[in-house]
Design a protein around this motif. Structure first.
Motif, PDB file in Angstrom:
ATOM      1  N   THR A   1       0.844  -1.202   0.000  1.00 57.10           N
ATOM      2  CA  THR A   1       0.000   0.000   0.000  1.00 57.10           C
ATOM      3  C   THR A   1       0.878   1.251   0.000  1.00 57.10           C
ATOM      4  O   THR A   1       0.653   2.181  -0.784  1.00 57.10           O
ATOM      5  N   ASN A   2       1.895   1.278   0.866  1.00 56.43           N
ATOM      6  CA  ASN A   2       2.814   2.411   0.902  1.00 56.43           C
ATOM      7  C   ASN A   2       3.516   2.581  -0.438  1.00 56.43           C
ATOM      8  O   ASN A   2       3.677   3.711  -0.929  1.00 56.43           O
ATOM      9  N   TYR A   3       3.934   1.472  -1.038  1.00 57.16           N
ATOM     10  CA  TYR A   3       4.619   1.532  -2.323  1.00 57.16           C
ATOM     11  C   TYR A   3       3.726   2.154  -3.404  1.00 57.16           C
ATOM     12  O   TYR A   3       4.192   2.964  -4.206  1.00 57.16           O
ATOM     13  N   ILE A   4       2.451   1.801  -3.421  1.00 58.28           N
ATOM     14  CA  ILE A   4       1.525   2.337  -4.421  1.00 58.28           C
ATOM     15  C   ILE A   4       1.462   3.859  -4.325  1.00 58.28           C
ATOM     16  O   ILE A   4       1.514   4.565  -5.330  1.00 58.28           O
ATOM     17  N   TYR A   5       1.377   4.368  -3.098  1.00 62.41           N
ATOM     18  CA  TYR A   5       1.286   5.819  -2.925  1.00 62.41           C
ATOM     19  C   TYR A   5       2.633   6.503  -3.211  1.00 62.41           C
ATOM     20  O   TYR A   5       2.664   7.603  -3.763  1.00 62.41           O
ATOM     21  N   GLU A   6       3.723   5.848  -2.872  1.00 63.00           N
ATOM     22  CA  GLU A   6       5.048   6.382  -3.226  1.00 63.00           C
ATOM     23  C   GLU A   6       5.199   6.449  -4.741  1.00 63.00           C
ATOM     24  O   GLU A   6       5.717   7.424  -5.286  1.00 63.00           O
ATOM     25  N   ASP A   7       4.746   5.413  -5.418  1.00 64.54           N
ATOM     26  CA  ASP A   7       4.830   5.367  -6.876  1.00 64.54           C
ATOM     27  C   ASP A   7       3.970   6.465  -7.507  1.00 64.54           C
ATOM     28  O   ASP A   7       4.390   7.124  -8.455  1.00 64.54           O
ATOM     29  N   CYS A   8       2.800   6.660  -6.961  1.00 64.89           N
ATOM     30  CA  CYS A   8       1.918   7.729  -7.451  1.00 64.89           C
ATOM     31  C   CYS A   8       2.612   9.080  -7.317  1.00 64.89           C
ATOM     32  O   CYS A   8       2.592   9.893  -8.244  1.00 64.89           O
TER      33      CYS A   8
ATOM     34  N   ASP B   1      -4.782  19.790  -6.998  1.00 67.86           N
ATOM     35  CA  ASP B   1      -5.888  19.171  -7.737  1.00 67.86           C
ATOM     36  C   ASP B   1      -5.393  18.304  -8.889  1.00 67.86           C
ATOM     37  O   ASP B   1      -5.962  17.257  -9.174  1.00 67.86           O
ATOM     38  N   SER B   2      -4.309  18.744  -9.539  1.00 69.71           N
ATOM     39  CA  SER B   2      -3.791  17.968 -10.674  1.00 69.71           C
ATOM     40  C   SER B   2      -3.284  16.602 -10.221  1.00 69.71           C
ATOM     41  O   SER B   2      -3.335  15.633 -10.981  1.00 69.71           O
TER      42      SER B   2
ATOM     43  N   GLY C   1       6.334  13.542  -9.962  1.00 71.79           N
ATOM     44  CA  GLY C   1       7.563  14.281  -9.707  1.00 71.79           C
ATOM     45  C   GLY C   1       7.693  14.811  -8.301  1.00 71.79           C
ATOM     46  O   GLY C   1       8.340  15.837  -8.073  1.00 71.79           O
ATOM     47  N   THR C   2       7.090  14.111  -7.359  1.00 69.67           N
ATOM     48  CA  THR C   2       7.174  14.561  -5.975  1.00 69.67           C
ATOM     49  C   THR C   2       7.415  13.365  -5.055  1.00 69.67           C
ATOM     50  O   THR C   2       7.555  12.237  -5.510  1.00 69.67           O
TER      51      THR C   2
END
Length: 150
Positions: A21-28, A106-107, A33-34
């Motif tokens: 789950t953490n990886y998915i959000y890190e990847d997002c 928002d983007s 670019g953040t």
């Protein structure tokens, strides 16, 4: 013995789900670019109904205050947030999006939320409710039992 092995297997599965789950959000975050810390900060500011403060963001996501401060300084230098002293406590500052910051957030967040809503749609509202209820139960019991073991 067999039951204890099953418990350990499920605990390891829980850890794996948590990491994934953490990886998915890190990847997002990386795709935009953040950092994950910046993504979580944007979520906190966007969702905040009360004045959003650095302390609140740090507590919500268990982020070190220094990390939160670095993220906010970066967002401020880019003109995405403004830090306004709170009238009741001038040392604490309310964090608000500027117009450019709202567009930036928002983007990223609209795409993230669309993906999250699509997952909820596929899972079904009842399953996501059960997932949340079961997670809340785990947390409550863990806290209760953890406090008793100190």
């Amino acid at each position: 013995m067999k039951e204890q092995m099953s418990r350990m297997e499920e605990l390891n599965r829980y850890y794996e789900v948590w990491r994934e789950t953490n990886y998915i959000y890190e990847d997002c975050a990386k795709q935009h670019g953040t950092s994950a810390c910046c993504l979580l900060t944007l979520i906190s500011i966007d969702e905040s109904e009360d004045p959003c403060t650095q302390k609140r963001i740090s507590q919500q996501w268990s982020m070190p205050k220094q990390t939160t401060n670095m993220v906010l300084k970066d967002l401020e230098s880019k003109g995405y947030v403004e830090l306004v002293p709170l009238p009741e406590d001038k040392r604490n500052k309310q964090i608000r999006f500027t117009e450019a910051g709202k567009q930036y957030a928002d983007s990223i967040l609209s795409e993230l939320r669309n993906a999250e809503f699509a997952v909820i749609e596929k899972m079904g509202l009842e399953r996501i409710r059960r997932l949340n209820e079961d997670s809340e139960l785990f947390i409550r019991l863990f806290r209760e039992l953890g406090d008793g073991q100190k």
